[in-house]
Write a protein that holds these residues in place. Structure first.
Motif: not given
Lengths: 113, 114
Positions: A33, A35, A45, A48, A56, A91, A98-102, A104-106, B43, B99
């Motif tokens: 993703y 952002y 956003f 994706y 998207d 970002l 299948g996992d929604t936990e993203a 993030f980079g710095q 981040g 998702l």
């Protein structure tokens, strides 16, 4: 790698120039993703990727913005003919299938002068 | 339109005091809910998340959050704040249409006095 890596960390460019921002996701993460974080708009956003395809891209603010992902890994966000309003922190995040936990980079701080 | 509201732009607390950061969302159904923290120049780091089940979720660094469906809220709490908790906190929701696509609140900046 251990985390999401973005380069460069800072970029200053002249108005009208093109810029490329790079994101190396966590190895094995299929979702990626982009952002944008700016003072006026908060966290928005942009696009994706699932693998190499972008189902998207509704958040891209104009046709000056494009992104690609190759080999299901590295992604590049390109901004053509940069404008001052493009100044922001960009970002990148990735997540396993299948996992929604993203994760993030710095970020890359882009300043258009 | 969907939205995530963090009504407090800036909160200041003394070290050792309790903390509650507010978050409200407006969606038809219960989305997935997240709290992220961002330190200067860094981040976003995930503190905790709620998908379903127990409405009180525990996260890292001693944080917890409670989902209240009737109030469309997901407030973040910590019983005793440490100076290292000073950062910006973002509430986010994910509706499932894409998702992992997150909709963020505008953030709450936390200052901790010694």
């Amino acid at each position: 790698g251990a985390g999401v890596s973005q380069s460069p960390s800072n970029k200053v460019t002249e108005k009208g120039k093109d810029v490329e921002l790079r994101c190396d996701p966590i190895s094995g993460h299929t979702a990626l993703y982009w952002y944008r974080q700016s003072l006026g708009q908060g966290l928005e956003f942009l696009i994706y990727f699932q693998g190499n395809s972008a189902p998207d891209k509704s958040g891209l603010p104009s046709d000056r913005f494009s992104a690609e992902r190759t080999g299901g890994s590295v992604s590049t966000l390109t901004i053509q003919r940069t404008q001052q309003e493009d100044s922001a922190v960009y970002l990148c995040a990735s997540s396993p299938a299948g996992d929604t936990e993203a994760f993030f980079g710095q970020g890359t701080r882009l300043t258009v002068v | 339109a969907q939205s995530v509201t963090q009504p407090d732009i800036h909160i200041t607390v003394s070290e050792g005091a309790s903390l509650e950061l507010r978050c409200n969302y407006s969606y038809g159904a219960t989305p997935y809910l997240f709290w992220y923290v961002q330190s200067p120049g860094q981040g976003l780091q995930l503190l905790l998340k709620y998908f379903s089940g127990d409405t009180l979720v525990q996260g890292i660094k001693g944080f917890e959050a409670e989902f209240k469906r009737s109030q469309s809220s997901f407030n973040l709490r910590k019983p005793s704040v440490h100076w290292s908790d000073a950062a910006e906190y973002f509430c986010a929701v994910e509706r499932g249409a894409t998702l992992g696509r997150l909709y963020f609140g505008r953030g709450t900046q936390l200052t901790v006095w010694p």
